[in-house]
Motif scaffolding. Structure first.
Motif, PDB file in Angstrom:
ATOM      1  N   GLY A  63       0.801  -1.212   0.000  1.00 14.15           N
ATOM      2  CA  GLY A  63       0.000   0.000   0.000  1.00 14.15           C
ATOM      3  C   GLY A  63       0.831   1.258   0.000  1.00 14.15           C
ATOM      4  N   ASP A  64       0.129   2.408  -0.059  1.00 15.83           N
ATOM      5  CA  ASP A  64       0.822   3.696  -0.094  1.00 15.83           C
ATOM      6  C   ASP A  64       0.154   4.764   0.755  1.00 15.83           C
ATOM      7  OD1 ASP A  64      -0.580   5.853  -2.400  1.00 15.83           O
ATOM      8  OD2 ASP A  64      -1.359   3.833  -2.146  1.00 15.83           O
ATOM      9  N   GLY A  65      -1.131   4.573   1.144  1.00 16.66           N
ATOM     10  CA  GLY A  65      -1.874   5.637   1.801  1.00 16.66           C
ATOM     11  C   GLY A  65      -2.203   5.353   3.248  1.00 16.66           C
ATOM     12  N   GLY A  66      -2.787   6.359   3.892  1.00 19.16           N
ATOM     13  CA  GLY A  66      -3.134   6.226   5.297  1.00 19.16           C
ATOM     14  C   GLY A  66      -4.116   5.119   5.573  1.00 19.16           C
ATOM     15  N   ASN A  67      -5.040   4.877   4.646  1.00 17.90           N
ATOM     16  CA  ASN A  67      -6.019   3.811   4.860  1.00 17.90           C
ATOM     17  C   ASN A  67      -5.432   2.421   4.658  1.00 17.90           C
ATOM     18  OD1 ASN A  67      -5.790   4.040   2.050  1.00 17.90           O
ATOM     19  ND2 ASN A  67      -7.951   3.638   1.680  1.00 17.90           N
ATOM     20  N   ASP A  68      -4.142   2.345   4.314  1.00 23.04           N
ATOM     21  CA  ASP A  68      -3.458   1.055   4.186  1.00 23.04           C
ATOM     22  C   ASP A  68      -2.735   0.651   5.471  1.00 23.04           C
ATOM     23  OD1 ASP A  68      -4.131   0.747   1.447  1.00 23.04           O
ATOM     24  OD2 ASP A  68      -2.508   2.107   0.899  1.00 23.04           O
ATOM     25  N   THR A  69      -2.686   1.544   6.450  1.00 25.93           N
ATOM     26  CA  THR A  69      -1.909   1.277   7.661  1.00 25.93           C
ATOM     27  C   THR A  69      -2.372   0.022   8.384  1.00 25.93           C
ATOM     28  OG1 THR A  69      -1.515   3.654   7.930  1.00 25.93           O
ATOM     29  CG2 THR A  69      -1.123   2.248   9.851  1.00 25.93           C
ATOM     30  N   ALA A  70      -3.696  -0.144   8.526  1.00 30.03           N
ATOM     31  CA  ALA A  70      -4.225  -1.297   9.267  1.00 30.03           C
ATOM     32  C   ALA A  70      -3.804  -2.612   8.622  1.00 30.03           C
ATOM     33  CB  ALA A  70      -5.742  -1.205   9.365  1.00 30.03           C
ATOM     34  N   MET A  71      -3.836  -2.678   7.287  1.00 26.13           N
ATOM     35  CA  MET A  71      -3.472  -3.958   6.657  1.00 26.13           C
ATOM     36  C   MET A  71      -1.963  -4.161   6.628  1.00 26.13           C
ATOM     37  SD  MET A  71      -4.064  -3.838   2.551  1.00 26.13           S
ATOM     38  CE  MET A  71      -3.218  -2.707   1.450  1.00 26.13           C
ATOM     39  N   ILE A  72      -1.202  -3.084   6.535  1.00 26.14           N
ATOM     40  CA  ILE A  72       0.250  -3.208   6.594  1.00 26.14           C
ATOM     41  C   ILE A  72       0.665  -3.803   7.940  1.00 26.14           C
ATOM     42  CG2 ILE A  72       2.379  -1.845   6.767  1.00 26.14           C
ATOM     43  CD1 ILE A  72       1.485  -2.197   3.887  1.00 26.14           C
ATOM     44  N   LYS A  73      -0.036  -3.393   9.006  1.00 24.58           N
ATOM     45  CA  LYS A  73       0.270  -3.906  10.341  1.00 24.58           C
ATOM     46  C   LYS A  73      -0.295  -5.304  10.561  1.00 24.58           C
ATOM     47  CE  LYS A  73       0.592   0.575  12.687  1.00 24.58           C
ATOM     48  NZ  LYS A  73       0.006   1.452  13.739  1.00 24.58           N
ATOM     49  N   ALA A  74      -1.457  -5.610   9.960  1.00 29.08           N
ATOM     50  CA  ALA A  74      -2.117  -6.898  10.197  1.00 29.08           C
ATOM     51  C   ALA A  74      -1.490  -8.038   9.404  1.00 29.08           C
ATOM     52  CB  ALA A  74      -3.599  -6.793   9.855  1.00 29.08           C
ATOM     53  N   ALA A  75      -0.933  -7.732   8.246  1.00 29.58           N
ATOM     54  CA  ALA A  75      -0.396  -8.772   7.370  1.00 29.58           C
ATOM     55  C   ALA A  75       0.873  -9.393   7.954  1.00 29.58           C
ATOM     56  CB  ALA A  75      -0.093  -8.184   5.995  1.00 29.58           C
ATOM     57  N   GLY A  76       1.162 -10.589   7.500  1.00 30.29           N
ATOM     58  CA  GLY A  76       2.409 -11.221   7.899  1.00 30.29           C
ATOM     59  C   GLY A  76       3.594 -10.368   7.499  1.00 30.29           C
ATOM     60  N   VAL A  77       3.505  -9.749   6.323  1.00 27.83           N
ATOM     61  CA  VAL A  77       4.517  -8.818   5.835  1.00 27.83           C
ATOM     62  C   VAL A  77       3.802  -7.605   5.265  1.00 27.83           C
ATOM     63  CG1 VAL A  77       6.371  -8.421   4.156  1.00 27.83           C
ATOM     64  CG2 VAL A  77       6.170 -10.649   5.289  1.00 27.83           C
ATOM     65  N   GLY A  78       4.241  -6.409   5.653  1.00 25.75           N
ATOM     66  CA  GLY A  78       3.682  -5.178   5.119  1.00 25.75           C
ATOM     67  C   GLY A  78       4.698  -4.458   4.262  1.00 25.75           C
ATOM     68  N   VAL A  79       4.318  -4.149   3.021  1.00 23.13           N
ATOM     69  CA  VAL A  79       5.218  -3.485   2.074  1.00 23.13           C
ATOM     70  C   VAL A  79       4.662  -2.109   1.726  1.00 23.13           C
ATOM     71  CG1 VAL A  79       6.281  -3.574  -0.214  1.00 23.13           C
ATOM     72  CG2 VAL A  79       5.972  -5.688   1.099  1.00 23.13           C
TER      73      VAL A  79
END
Length: 261
Positions: free
Chosen positions: A210-226
């Protein structure tokens, strides 16, 4: 090779803000990832009605987390759906009319657009190349449906004022001009975890891009956040890895970095 579920934001991650296209290197990377047995899934703030820019990879997509996690589905099967309380949706609609700001109301089947100053049209149609605003229905018709998202065109300062009035909702801003309001519990992080559970995958086998603020939750929840190279600084801080920008082969480079292709 271990198989992963790969979740991709659309705007600024898969699709360039400059060209409004998916770069050829990204198409190549996703094609190779799919051939290697990985799942390719979308995780976007867009509702299904305005996901119109994925034609080049549509055949590769295994499922969708849409409306910032409020509506998740695979084919015709709904995996997760979170609606905004009717009274809170009505409050925001009335506030938009009284305060004279733009608002997109996303119902379960249709959308309505309140655009008193043309900013919705300018930003969505001209800047983001959204094609389906002309399919908007009357507000009263859409308000009879379950409301899944309210896209409000106001400042961060006013957002801080309004959100306490709708405690059942959360805000996910990925553009300075507007924010996406959804029900509590509807974010991309919970969406990708629900999809992983449905696919019977260990959450550690998920990778989010992801690239935006609304991607923060999934970046943190995923096994790997890119985070993309063009991502917000706060997202880069939350990510496990930062790749190059969407216009500089970011997806291809990230998938090669993790040896998925």
């Amino acid at each position: 090779m271990k198989r992963y579920a790969l979740f991709f934001d659309i705007d600024g991650t898969l699709v360039s803000f400059k060209t409004h296209q998916i770069p050829p290197s990204t198409i190549l990377a996703l094609t190779q990832a799919k051939a290697n047995g990985h799942k390719v899934l979308i995780a976007t703030g867009r509702p299904p009605l305005i996901i119109t820019n994925l034609g080049a990879i549509q055949h590769l997509v295994d499922g969708f987390v849409t409306i910032n996690g409020a509506l998740c589905f695979i084919g015709e099967e709904t995996v997760r759906c979170r609606e905004i309380a009717p009274e809170e949706a009505q409050l925001v609609v009335e506030d938009a009319r009284n305060k004279d700001y733009g608002l997109i109301v996303i119902g379960e089947n249709d959308m309505a657009v309140h655009d008193p100053h043309g900013e919705v049209d300018r930003i969505f149609r001209q800047e983001l190349a959204v094609e389906n605003l002309h399919q908007a229905k009357p507000m009263n018709h859409v308000l009879t449906q379950r409301i899944l998202q309210l896209t409000a065109f106001f400042t961060e300062d006013y957002e801080a004022t309004l959100m306490p009035c709708i405690p059942g909702c959360i805000s996910g801003r990925w553009h300075p001009a507007f924010t996406d309001i959804t029900a509590q519990g509807a974010d991309k992080g919970k969406g990708i975890l629900a999809m992983a559970a449905h696919l019977r995958l260990d959450p550690q086998c998920t990778i989010a891009f992801g690239d935006g603020g609304n991607d923060t939750a999934m970046i943190k929840a995923a096994g790997v956040g890119v985070a993309m190279g063009n991502a917000l600084p706060s997202l880069k801080q939350a990510a496990d890895y930062t790749t190059t920008s969407v216009d500089e082969d970011g997806i291809l480079n990230a998938l090669r970095h993790y040896r998925l292709i």
